[in-house]
Scaffold this motif. Structure first.
Motif, PDB file in Angstrom:
ATOM      1  N   ARG A  27       8.532   8.445  -4.706  1.00 22.53           N
ATOM      2  CA  ARG A  27       8.341   7.639  -5.917  1.00 22.53           C
ATOM      3  C   ARG A  27       8.345   6.142  -5.615  1.00 22.53           C
ATOM      4  NH1 ARG A  27      10.869  12.175  -7.009  1.00 22.53           N
ATOM      5  NH2 ARG A  27      10.082  13.482  -8.722  1.00 22.53           N
ATOM      6  N   VAL A  28       9.306   5.712  -4.808  1.00 19.31           N
ATOM      7  CA  VAL A  28       9.321   4.302  -4.407  1.00 19.31           C
ATOM      8  C   VAL A  28       8.055   3.979  -3.618  1.00 19.31           C
ATOM      9  CG1 VAL A  28      10.519   2.543  -3.062  1.00 19.31           C
ATOM     10  CG2 VAL A  28      11.831   4.175  -4.415  1.00 19.31           C
ATOM     11  N   GLY A  29       7.671   4.891  -2.739  1.00 15.21           N
ATOM     12  CA  GLY A  29       6.465   4.678  -1.945  1.00 15.21           C
ATOM     13  C   GLY A  29       5.214   4.609  -2.803  1.00 15.21           C
ATOM     14  N   TRP A  30       5.135   5.470  -3.816  1.00 10.16           N
ATOM     15  CA  TRP A  30       3.955   5.461  -4.691  1.00 10.16           C
ATOM     16  C   TRP A  30       3.861   4.131  -5.425  1.00 10.16           C
ATOM     17  CZ3 TRP A  30       1.599   4.757  -9.236  1.00 10.16           C
ATOM     18  CH2 TRP A  30       0.388   5.426  -9.475  1.00 10.16           C
ATOM     19  N   MET A  31       4.978   3.631  -5.943  1.00 10.25           N
ATOM     20  CA  MET A  31       4.949   2.360  -6.662  1.00 10.25           C
ATOM     21  C   MET A  31       4.631   1.196  -5.726  1.00 10.25           C
ATOM     22  SD  MET A  31       5.172   2.643  -9.871  1.00 10.25           S
ATOM     23  CE  MET A  31       5.365   0.891 -10.211  1.00 10.25           C
ATOM     24  N   CYS A  32       5.080   1.285  -4.492  1.00 10.30           N
ATOM     25  CA  CYS A  32       4.743   0.246  -3.514  1.00 10.30           C
ATOM     26  C   CYS A  32       3.239   0.249  -3.256  1.00 10.30           C
ATOM     27  CB  CYS A  32       5.508   0.481  -2.213  1.00 10.30           C
ATOM     28  SG  CYS A  32       5.363  -0.869  -1.021  1.00 10.30           S
TER      29      CYS A  32
END
Length: 521
Positions: free
Chosen positions: A110-115
């Motif tokens: 999830r953090v990676g997707w938003m990044c």
């Protein structure tokens, strides 16, 4: 051979060679298409130094006055520190998804997707601005060459401006679609032209300063390089946000890593070369211009609000004369056009990577069989850019200024996440050597903290309608609405995507992991 042991979070230890043991997938891109010089040129071109200077030199001077060179240096520092994080992560995982892939590995899907979303939407914003500047200078140049004010005035017609802008976006999309080899040849000429014209402008501005031709000119002072002399912290952070924007784009070197010779080391070295060239160009141009015309808000002063959003249009004739002044118009047009072309590289390849790892629909993972490029992702990026610019131009008269300010928020967001991802991913290696501690830990953390501070302060300041162009939406600054609204849109799209691609968000496709042990054979 050095092998790296990786430990997926919540799973069994997996042992293997770095490229095979970390879950990174091949995308089918054309390998060994770009060398060190070509990669550095792509990084410089994506930043578009002449475009950045004409768009933000005046705005920065308007915020911080004569401390503008100091703010350039202050913006360079976090970018340099983050560049070390990119270099170390690229050595371990040369993947065209860069920030997306690396933050997934460190912090989860999830953090990676938003990044990844932050990178994609920042690129769409800057592509739209590049197209807008290229369009304006196309008509300004046409007016200068023909000597016709009516032709130059065509840029003031919204229908003409939008149609011209869309044609430029279509042309840049088509060139990027044809691959890195087609891109590289054009870039050598365009980047060389930019740097040569900037050098001529610096020399002639210094000559004007020496002769005292302009009443607003200033004598050089070393205090210009003192960031602590800025009148207020709010002014400093506003100027710093613009300065950070001026360095954005060097990471295009890294997004082309799977197409670069020596993919583990060459992109990182190219990024550092590009950064040095950029900071040198910015300091030389900023100091020379300030000495020639000053940083004030009247006349030719860089801080004049009537000309601050397009400084070179005002300074070309007075500083370089009518004939050579046309070269500056050509350089800005070349800078915007070149960057418009190369800026498709990071967005298309990030979308390709996200699709390859099932974080976006699988159709975006298609690579053209002949050109070895992410064809569909490139076309979609072009369409999105055209649509974004058209809508924002029709809605807001100050779209160029406000989107540039909002862009600083996006840049701080995904660069800071990537910097922290480096320190967290390599956390077990930080005590192994002084080098690992500095380059994988201290530098990335410091760069991330600086960018996070700018992000937070900018978020607070942009609530005020006075921030940016001064326009507002229901009493809230339009820069805040644009920046926060686009990040919120990413959350909505992520939630919708998770329902269609649950495997990625469960961590089954690209695993969260930490290097645990290095063993020499």
């Amino acid at each position: 051979m050095t092998q790296l042991e990786t430990r997926p979070e919540g799973g069994d230890t997996v042992r293997g060679v770095t490229e095979a043991g970390n879950g990174v997938r091949s995308k089918g891109l054309g390998g060994n298409s770009v060398g060190l010089v070509g990669s550095a040129v792509i990084g410089i071109s994506t930043v578009a130094p002449v475009y950045c200077l004409t768009s933000t030199l005046g705005s920065t001077a308007g915020e911080v006055g004569v401390q503008m060179p100091a703010v350039f240096l202050a913006g360079f520092l976090p970018m340099l520190l983050v560049a070390f994080a990119y270099r170390e992560l690229n050595k371990a995982m040369p993947d065209c998804g860069t920030s997306f892939t690396w933050t997934v590995k460190a912090f989860g899907p999830r953090v990676g997707w938003m990044c990844g979303w932050g990178l994609v939407i920042a690129t769409i914003i800057v592509l739209s601005n590049l197209a807008g500047v290229a369009t304006s200078y196309f008509w300004l140049l046409a007016g200068e060459v023909t000597g016709s004010e009516s032709i130059a005035a065509l840029d003031d017609s919204k229908p003409v401006h939008i149609v011209t802008c869309l044609l430029l976006i279509a042309a840049a999309t088509a060139i990027s679609y044809r691959g890195m080899t087609a891109t590289k040849g054009v870039q050598y000429a365009l980047v060389g032209l930019q740097l040569v014209v900037l050098a001529v402008f610096v020399v002639m501005a210094l000559q004007k300063a020496g002769s005292g031709e302009f009443d607003t000119g200033l004598d050089f002072s070393w205090s210009w390089l003192n960031p602590f002399a800025v009148q207020s912290f709010a002014a400093f952070t506003a100027g710093l946000s613009l300065s950070i924007f001026m360095f954005w784009g060097w990471d295009a070197c890294l997004t082309a890593n799977e197409e670069t010779s020596g993919s583990e080391k060459t992109p990182g070295r190219a990024a550092l070369i590009a950064m040095v060239v950029l900071v040198g160009s910015y300091l030389a141009t900023g100091i020379a211009a300030q000495m020639a015309v000053g940083a004030g808000g009247k006349g030719l002063g860089l801080g004049n609000p009537d000309t601050s959003d397009n400084v070179f249009a005002a300074l070309a004739g007075p500083v370089m004369g009518p004939m050579l002044g046309i070269l500056l118009f050509v350089a800005v047009l070349a800078s915007a056009a070149a960057s418009l072309q190369t800026t498709f590289i990071p967005v298309a390849r990030t979308v390709l990577a996200m699709s390859t790892y099932e974080a976006l629909p699988p159709s975006y993972a298609r690579v053209h069989p002949k050109f070895k490029t992410p064809g569909r992702a490139t076309i979609v990026a072009g369409v999105a850019t055209g649509a974004f610019y058209t809508v924002m131009t029709l809605v807001s008269e100050h779209v160029l200024v406000d989107t540039i300010y909002a862009l600083g928020l996006m840049i701080c967001f995904y660069y800071a996440l990537t910097a922290f991802a480096c320190a967290w991913y390599f956390r077990r290696e930080l005590t192994r050597s002084a080098r690992d501690l500095v380059y994988k830990g201290l530098f990335p953390i410091l760069g991330g903290v600086l960018l996070t501070a700018v992000f937070g302060k900018t978020l607070y300041d942009m609530w005020d309608p006075a921030y940016g162009s001064g326009s507002s939406v229901f009493g809230v600054g339009s820069v805040f609405v644009i920046g926060v609204g686009l990040l919120a849109l990413g959350l909505v799209i992520m939630i919708a995507t998770e329902r269609k691609s649950p495997a990625f968000f469960r961590g089954e496709v690209l695993t969260k992991e930490t290097p645990a042990l290095v063993v020499e054979d």
